[in-house]
Enzyme design. Structure first.
Site, PDB file in Angstrom:
ATOM      1  N   ASP A  93      51.372  84.257  27.526  1.00 21.26           N
ATOM      2  CA  ASP A  93      51.144  82.936  26.947  1.00 21.26           C
ATOM      3  C   ASP A  93      51.669  82.925  25.508  1.00 21.26           C
ATOM      4  O   ASP A  93      51.322  83.792  24.705  1.00 21.26           O
ATOM      5  CB  ASP A  93      49.642  82.637  26.974  1.00 21.26           C
ATOM      6  CG  ASP A  93      49.308  81.214  26.589  1.00 21.26           C
ATOM      7  OD1 ASP A  93      50.179  80.330  26.744  1.00 21.26           O
ATOM      8  OD2 ASP A  93      48.159  80.969  26.157  1.00 21.26           O
ATOM      9  N   HIS A  94      52.516  81.970  25.193  1.00 23.08           N
ATOM     10  CA  HIS A  94      53.061  81.797  23.842  1.00 23.08           C
ATOM     11  C   HIS A  94      53.736  83.063  23.306  1.00 23.08           C
ATOM     12  O   HIS A  94      53.428  83.541  22.212  1.00 23.08           O
ATOM     13  CB  HIS A  94      51.974  81.339  22.863  1.00 23.08           C
ATOM     14  CG  HIS A  94      51.556  79.915  23.064  1.00 23.08           C
ATOM     15  ND1 HIS A  94      52.365  78.848  22.737  1.00 23.08           N
ATOM     16  CD2 HIS A  94      50.429  79.396  23.594  1.00 23.08           C
ATOM     17  CE1 HIS A  94      51.733  77.727  23.052  1.00 23.08           C
ATOM     18  NE2 HIS A  94      50.559  78.029  23.581  1.00 23.08           N
ATOM     19  N   HIS A 189      45.578  72.628  20.993  1.00 22.34           N
ATOM     20  CA  HIS A 189      44.929  73.928  21.084  1.00 22.34           C
ATOM     21  C   HIS A 189      43.554  73.935  20.421  1.00 22.34           C
ATOM     22  O   HIS A 189      43.295  73.157  19.510  1.00 22.34           O
ATOM     23  CB  HIS A 189      45.798  75.009  20.434  1.00 22.34           C
ATOM     24  CG  HIS A 189      47.067  75.277  21.179  1.00 22.34           C
ATOM     25  ND1 HIS A 189      48.313  75.173  20.607  1.00 22.34           N
ATOM     26  CD2 HIS A 189      47.285  75.646  22.470  1.00 22.34           C
ATOM     27  CE1 HIS A 189      49.241  75.461  21.510  1.00 22.34           C
ATOM     28  NE2 HIS A 189      48.645  75.750  22.635  1.00 22.34           N
ATOM     29  N   HIS A 232      49.690  72.712  28.040  1.00 18.14           N
ATOM     30  CA  HIS A 232      48.896  73.648  27.247  1.00 18.14           C
ATOM     31  C   HIS A 232      47.727  72.902  26.615  1.00 18.14           C
ATOM     32  O   HIS A 232      47.643  71.676  26.674  1.00 18.14           O
ATOM     33  CB  HIS A 232      49.761  74.256  26.139  1.00 18.14           C
ATOM     34  CG  HIS A 232      50.695  75.318  26.618  1.00 18.14           C
ATOM     35  ND1 HIS A 232      50.655  76.612  26.157  1.00 18.14           N
ATOM     36  CD2 HIS A 232      51.690  75.284  27.534  1.00 18.14           C
ATOM     37  CE1 HIS A 232      51.589  77.317  26.765  1.00 18.14           C
ATOM     38  NE2 HIS A 232      52.245  76.532  27.599  1.00 18.14           N
ATOM     39  N   GLY A 233      46.814  73.649  26.017  1.00 18.27           N
ATOM     40  CA  GLY A 233      45.728  73.045  25.248  1.00 18.27           C
ATOM     41  C   GLY A 233      44.896  72.071  26.050  1.00 18.27           C
ATOM     42  O   GLY A 233      44.538  70.999  25.565  1.00 18.27           O
ATOM     43  N   SER A 235      41.777  72.483  27.616  1.00 15.42           N
ATOM     44  CA  SER A 235      40.332  72.653  27.786  1.00 15.42           C
ATOM     45  C   SER A 235      39.631  71.324  27.531  1.00 15.42           C
ATOM     46  O   SER A 235      40.086  70.504  26.732  1.00 15.42           O
ATOM     47  CB  SER A 235      39.795  73.720  26.826  1.00 15.42           C
ATOM     48  OG  SER A 235      40.154  75.022  27.267  1.00 15.42           O
ATOM     49  N   ILE A 276      43.875  76.739  30.375  1.00 12.98           N
ATOM     50  CA  ILE A 276      42.484  76.583  29.960  1.00 12.98           C
ATOM     51  C   ILE A 276      42.010  77.885  29.328  1.00 12.98           C
ATOM     52  O   ILE A 276      41.937  78.912  29.999  1.00 12.98           O
ATOM     53  CB  ILE A 276      41.593  76.196  31.155  1.00 12.98           C
ATOM     54  CG1 ILE A 276      42.013  74.821  31.697  1.00 12.98           C
ATOM     55  CG2 ILE A 276      40.113  76.184  30.749  1.00 12.98           C
ATOM     56  CD1 ILE A 276      41.363  74.433  32.998  1.00 12.98           C
ATOM     57  N   ASP A 277      41.684  77.825  28.044  1.00 12.72           N
ATOM     58  CA  ASP A 277      41.226  79.002  27.313  1.00 12.72           C
ATOM     59  C   ASP A 277      39.906  78.731  26.602  1.00 12.72           C
ATOM     60  O   ASP A 277      38.909  79.417  26.827  1.00 12.72           O
ATOM     61  CB  ASP A 277      42.300  79.435  26.307  1.00 12.72           C
ATOM     62  CG  ASP A 277      41.982  80.760  25.612  1.00 12.72           C
ATOM     63  OD1 ASP A 277      40.942  81.365  25.916  1.00 12.72           O
ATOM     64  OD2 ASP A 277      42.781  81.198  24.768  1.00 12.72           O
ATOM     65  N   SER A 278      39.863  77.707  25.767  1.00 12.84           N
ATOM     66  CA  SER A 278      38.670  77.444  24.957  1.00 12.84           C
ATOM     67  C   SER A 278      37.424  77.226  25.803  1.00 12.84           C
ATOM     68  O   SER A 278      36.326  77.643  25.409  1.00 12.84           O
ATOM     69  CB  SER A 278      38.897  76.231  24.052  1.00 12.84           C
ATOM     70  OG  SER A 278      39.895  76.482  23.094  1.00 12.84           O
TER      71      SER A 278
END
Length: 332
Positions: A93-94, A189, A232-233, A235, A276-278
């Site tokens: 990722d990134h 993000h 992306h981003g 969440s 989905i990360d946060s």
């Protein structure tokens, strides 16, 4: 050189083609440790969803590149042990530059992202093309990015978003040969995806963010019919997790994410991968804070990481079933 196929992993090519045809998006869940990986695999096996295990440059530094690679191998074996050989991708990722992307390809990643979005256009094209040429020698798929997402997450940060320009996407994808394209249409993000001034506030204080720019997405789809698009981003920053964290001593004001109904709408389009990360960070932190407050004598990490893992699993299952629509598609 470690080839991802020897780890039991797959790349994203067939996965994305099936997702676009089926009107759903593949979950791309970031992980940094064993409990997150276990929860992702348990959730995706139970819902029979394909999955992308995402690793940032920061996660590789935190957990060690060799450990993460072998965790991906373990994820494949764990899914088999649980009774369903779901398709699993290990994705960078990134990726900040060619060197990091190459190192991941050489160490078993089946997909990499090269993020040149902050560079001048021609430099973004050049570095993306260089990564694509190397990756395709080993049948590794490449995600690129046009446009800039605002917010902060790990080592990625930008003060403001810049929407992807539809007039650039044909030239960019044809010159670079990338396999999928991350675009900017209003996602962001981190846990504060919008400032309070950008949102409306309900009577009980909940922030409602502005809608995604679906007109920009539609214009990109028209320019690139059938081409895999990534968000992306994405969440949603669930209010219930924010409340639990703050109830038990946390301070995360003005947290706001992307409404899940908008993500579901995007997943029915050419958007076939949603990051989905946060939400995973919030779910884990909420469960740990609550457990330690309710059980102040506990000091064995297993005592508080077990409920955290269960909360993660529940959240990931919800995303697969109700948001991304990927449940039931692992064996397509």
């Amino acid at each position: 050189m470690v080839n991802y196929k020897d780890l039991g992993l797959v790349n994203t090519r067939d996965m994305f083609a099936k997702a676009m045809k089926g009107g759903y998006a593949i979950p791309a869940f970031n992980f940094n440790n064993m409990e997150q990986m276990q929860a992702i695999i348990m959730a995706c096996v139970e819902t029979k969803s394909p999955v992308i295990l995402q690793v940032s440059k920061g996660a590789r530094a935190y957990a060690n590149a060799n450990i993460l690679r072998n965790m991906a191998r373990g994820a494949v074996e764990y899914a088999h042990e649980l009774g369903c050989d779901i398709p699993i991708v290990l994705h960078l990722d990134h990726g900040p530059n060619f060197e990091v992307a190459k190192d991941c390809i050489d160490n078993g990643f089946s997909s990499v992202m090269i993020d040149g979005s902050a560079l001048p256009y021609d430099e973004n094209v050049a570095v993306t093309k260089k990564v694509v040429e190397y990756a395709h020698k080993y049948d590794v798929t490449v995600e690129a990015e046009l446009g800039v997402l605002g917010g902060v997450e790990d080592e990625v940060s930008a003060e403001e978003s810049k929407y992807t320009k539809p007039e650039e996407v044909i030239d960019f994808t044809s010159k670079t040969g990338c396999d999928s394209l991350a675009i900017s249409i209003g996602t962001s993000h981190g846990r504060c995806k919008f400032t309070p001034a950008q949102c409306t506030r309900t009577a009980d204080g909940v922030l409602i963010p502005p809608p995604l720019a679906f007109d920009v997405l539609a214009a990109i789809e028209q320019k690139l019919p059938g081409f895999p698009i990534v968000l992306h981003g994405s969440s949603s920053v669930p209010v219930e997790y924010v409340k639990i964290i703050e109830q038990y001593g946390g301070k995360i004001p003005d947290s706001v994410g992307i409404p899940e109904d908008q993500l579901r709408k995007a997943a029915k389009s050419a958007v076939c991968k949603i990051n989905i990360d946060s939400d995973g960070r919030l779910a884990m932190t909420a469960a740990i804070r609550r457990h330690l407050a309710e059980h102040p004598g506990d000091f064995d990490p297993r005592q508080y990481l077990t409920p955290a893992r269960e909360e993660l699993k529940k959240m990931y299952m919800h995303k697969c079933v109700n948001v991304l629509g990927s449940a039931g598609h692992a064996l397509d």
